[in-house]
Design a protein around this motif. Structure first.
Motif, mmCIF file in Angstrom:
data_model
loop_
_atom_site.group_PDB
_atom_site.id
_atom_site.type_symbol
_atom_site.label_atom_id
_atom_site.label_comp_id
_atom_site.label_asym_id
_atom_site.label_seq_id
_atom_site.Cartn_x
_atom_site.Cartn_y
_atom_site.Cartn_z
ATOM 1 N N ASP A 111 0.823 -1.179 -0.048
ATOM 2 C CA ASP A 111 0.498 -0.105 -0.086
ATOM 3 C C ASP A 111 0.691 1.591 0.137
ATOM 4 O OD1 ASP A 111 -2.341 -1.731 0.102
ATOM 5 O OD2 ASP A 111 -1.723 -1.933 2.535
ATOM 6 N N ILE A 112 1.561 1.383 1.067
ATOM 7 C CA ILE A 112 3.186 2.200 1.143
ATOM 8 C C ILE A 112 3.435 2.456 -0.259
ATOM 9 C CG2 ILE A 112 4.811 3.951 2.503
ATOM 10 C CD1 ILE A 112 2.207 2.943 3.762
ATOM 11 N N ILE A 113 4.360 1.705 -1.061
ATOM 12 C CA ILE A 113 4.605 1.371 -2.455
ATOM 13 C C ILE A 113 3.853 2.050 -3.232
ATOM 14 C CG2 ILE A 113 5.747 -0.036 -4.291
ATOM 15 C CD1 ILE A 113 7.200 -1.931 -1.663
ATOM 16 N N GLU A 114 2.376 1.779 -3.322
ATOM 17 C CA GLU A 114 1.444 1.778 -4.795
ATOM 18 C C GLU A 114 1.206 3.719 -4.675
ATOM 19 O OE1 GLU A 114 -1.557 -0.706 -4.095
ATOM 20 O OE2 GLU A 114 -1.022 -2.637 -4.888
ATOM 21 N N TYR A 115 1.432 3.865 -3.180
ATOM 22 C CA TYR A 115 1.089 5.196 -2.916
ATOM 23 C C TYR A 115 1.628 5.984 -3.552
ATOM 24 C CZ TYR A 115 0.572 9.846 -0.493
ATOM 25 O OH TYR A 115 0.538 11.019 -0.220
ATOM 26 N N PHE A 116 3.186 6.253 -2.734
ATOM 27 C CA PHE A 116 4.111 6.658 -3.660
ATOM 28 C C PHE A 116 4.349 6.564 -5.128
ATOM 29 C CE2 PHE A 116 5.058 6.890 1.010
ATOM 30 C CZ PHE A 116 5.388 8.314 0.899
ATOM 31 N N GLU A 117 4.701 5.196 -5.437
ATOM 32 C CA GLU A 117 4.828 5.647 -7.426
ATOM 33 C C GLU A 117 3.770 5.942 -7.745
ATOM 34 O OE1 GLU A 117 4.852 1.237 -8.074
ATOM 35 O OE2 GLU A 117 6.822 1.065 -7.372
ATOM 36 N N LYS A 118 2.262 5.608 -7.752
ATOM 37 C CA LYS A 118 1.060 6.769 -7.975
ATOM 38 C C LYS A 118 2.025 8.390 -7.580
ATOM 39 C CE LYS A 118 -3.988 7.454 -7.440
ATOM 40 N NZ LYS A 118 -4.918 7.923 -6.534
ATOM 41 N N GLY A 140 0.785 1.428 13.617
ATOM 42 C CA GLY A 140 0.016 2.440 12.798
ATOM 43 C C GLY A 140 1.675 3.466 12.650
ATOM 44 N N PHE A 141 2.701 3.481 12.735
ATOM 45 C CA PHE A 141 3.772 4.114 11.810
ATOM 46 C C PHE A 141 4.975 3.129 11.220
ATOM 47 C CE2 PHE A 141 5.648 3.241 16.048
ATOM 48 C CZ PHE A 141 7.108 3.349 16.741
ATOM 49 N N GLY A 142 5.665 4.192 10.430
ATOM 50 C CA GLY A 142 6.492 3.593 9.792
ATOM 51 C C GLY A 142 7.405 4.637 9.335
ATOM 52 N N PHE A 143 8.313 4.062 8.052
ATOM 53 C CA PHE A 143 9.556 4.221 7.268
ATOM 54 C C PHE A 143 9.631 3.937 6.216
ATOM 55 C CE2 PHE A 143 10.183 3.598 11.782
ATOM 56 C CZ PHE A 143 10.962 5.148 11.998
ATOM 57 N N VAL A 144 10.175 5.140 5.362
ATOM 58 C CA VAL A 144 10.193 4.810 3.281
ATOM 59 C C VAL A 144 10.951 5.348 3.535
ATOM 60 C CG1 VAL A 144 8.695 6.663 2.833
ATOM 61 C CG2 VAL A 144 8.576 5.184 1.497
ATOM 62 N N ASP A 145 11.708 4.914 2.519
ATOM 63 C CA ASP A 145 13.534 5.294 1.954
ATOM 64 C C ASP A 145 12.779 5.190 0.235
ATOM 65 O OD1 ASP A 145 14.508 4.767 4.227
ATOM 66 O OD2 ASP A 145 16.034 3.234 3.465
ATOM 67 N N LEU A 146 13.166 6.283 -0.391
ATOM 68 C CA LEU A 146 12.784 6.774 -1.576
ATOM 69 C C LEU A 146 14.182 7.078 -1.968
ATOM 70 C CD1 LEU A 146 10.595 9.473 -0.798
ATOM 71 C CD2 LEU A 146 10.001 7.146 -1.740
ATOM 72 N N ASN A 147 14.118 7.183 -3.266
ATOM 73 C CA ASN A 147 15.539 7.134 -3.940
ATOM 74 C C ASN A 147 16.566 8.690 -3.722
ATOM 75 O OD1 ASN A 147 15.812 4.429 -4.747
ATOM 76 N ND2 ASN A 147 14.088 4.864 -6.443
ATOM 77 N N THR A 148 15.712 9.205 -3.957
ATOM 78 C CA THR A 148 16.256 10.580 -4.096
ATOM 79 C C THR A 148 15.587 11.739 -3.220
ATOM 80 O OG1 THR A 148 15.173 11.596 -6.056
ATOM 81 C CG2 THR A 148 16.856 10.066 -6.648
ATOM 82 N N GLU A 149 17.241 12.771 -2.863
ATOM 83 C CA GLU A 149 16.684 14.210 -2.508
ATOM 84 C C GLU A 149 14.899 14.523 -2.900
ATOM 85 O OE1 GLU A 149 16.458 17.249 0.684
ATOM 86 O OE2 GLU A 149 17.300 15.066 0.517
ATOM 87 N N GLN A 150 15.823 14.174 -4.293
ATOM 88 C CA GLN A 150 14.328 15.060 -4.835
ATOM 89 C C GLN A 150 13.081 14.327 -4.633
ATOM 90 O OE1 GLN A 150 14.528 15.477 -8.589
ATOM 91 N NE2 GLN A 150 12.522 16.735 -9.542
ATOM 92 N N GLN A 151 12.890 12.858 -4.761
ATOM 93 C CA GLN A 151 11.761 12.511 -4.229
ATOM 94 C C GLN A 151 11.074 12.442 -2.818
ATOM 95 O OE1 GLN A 151 13.416 9.054 -5.736
ATOM 96 N NE2 GLN A 151 12.413 8.712 -7.865
ATOM 97 N N MET A 152 11.919 13.402 -1.653
ATOM 98 C CA MET A 152 11.826 13.314 -0.584
ATOM 99 C C MET A 152 11.280 14.243 -0.710
ATOM 100 S SD MET A 152 14.268 13.512 3.317
ATOM 101 C CE MET A 152 14.966 15.055 2.506
ATOM 102 N N GLN A 153 11.833 15.204 -1.211
ATOM 103 C CA GLN A 153 11.132 16.337 -1.230
ATOM 104 C C GLN A 153 9.654 17.117 -1.691
ATOM 105 O OE1 GLN A 153 12.604 19.126 0.691
ATOM 106 N NE2 GLN A 153 14.430 18.413 0.993
#
Length: 170
Positions: A111-118, A140-153
């Motif tokens: 669900d988290i992956i689908e949300y960020f990819e969308k 009720g909480f967690g963490f997600v690692d993204l590939n780049t600083e731009q994606q994080m922003q």
């Protein structure tokens, strides 16, 4: 110093087993160096550990060494160890990892992956960690690692933050 952030002597240790003790934490971090203080956060109703603690080390250098324990397995759980500094400074210090709050208890990694990819782009997620209780239920909480600083922003700027029908915090 990590980037432009002044490194502090204290760390946050999250996703600890619920039977954690000061002695166990001293042993876990013995290779880092001298510990000044350990504060295990307890549920005021039960007096039992809530799964996180603050550890103050003798110096910022020792605290920095303690970060080597981040994302390692301990008693079946993946530990999250971060400097005890502001949320913005934490993001600067640990790279492209974001804290996710208010997750639906039914939420899964997919669900988290689908949300960020969308909302950002395909294959932007490198890792998802939903923090769970001993029985496997979500806390009720967690963490997600993204590939780049731009994606994080981009993620920090998202307006519609609904996953599994529940508004999440990033």
């Amino acid at each position: 110093i990590v980037g432009s952030v002044r490194f502090v002597q204290e760390t946050d240790v999250n996703n600890l087993p619920f039977d954690i003790t000061k002695e166990k934490l001293e042993k876990l971090f013995e290779n880092s160096g001298s510990i000044r203080d350990i504060r295990i956060i307890e549920d005021p109703r039960t007096g039992k550990p809530k799964g996180y603690a603050y550890i103050e080390f003798e110096s910022p250098e020792i605290a920095k060494k303690a970060l080597a324990v981040n994302k390692t397995r301990y008693e079946g759980r993946v530990l999250i160890v971060m400097p005890s500094i502001s949320d913005r400074q934490k993001r600067d210090a640990i790279g492209n990892t974001l804290h996710l709050g208010n997750l639906a208890f039914e939420a899964e990694d997919k669900d988290i992956i689908e949300y960020f990819e969308k909302h950002i782009e395909k294959d932007c997620v490198t890792k998802v960690l939903i923090v769970r209780d001993l029985d496997g239920s979500s806390r009720g909480f967690g963490f997600v690692d993204l590939n780049t600083e731009q994606q994080m922003q981009q993620a920090l700027g998202l307006k519609d933050k609904i996953v599994r029908g529940r508004p999440i915090t990033i």
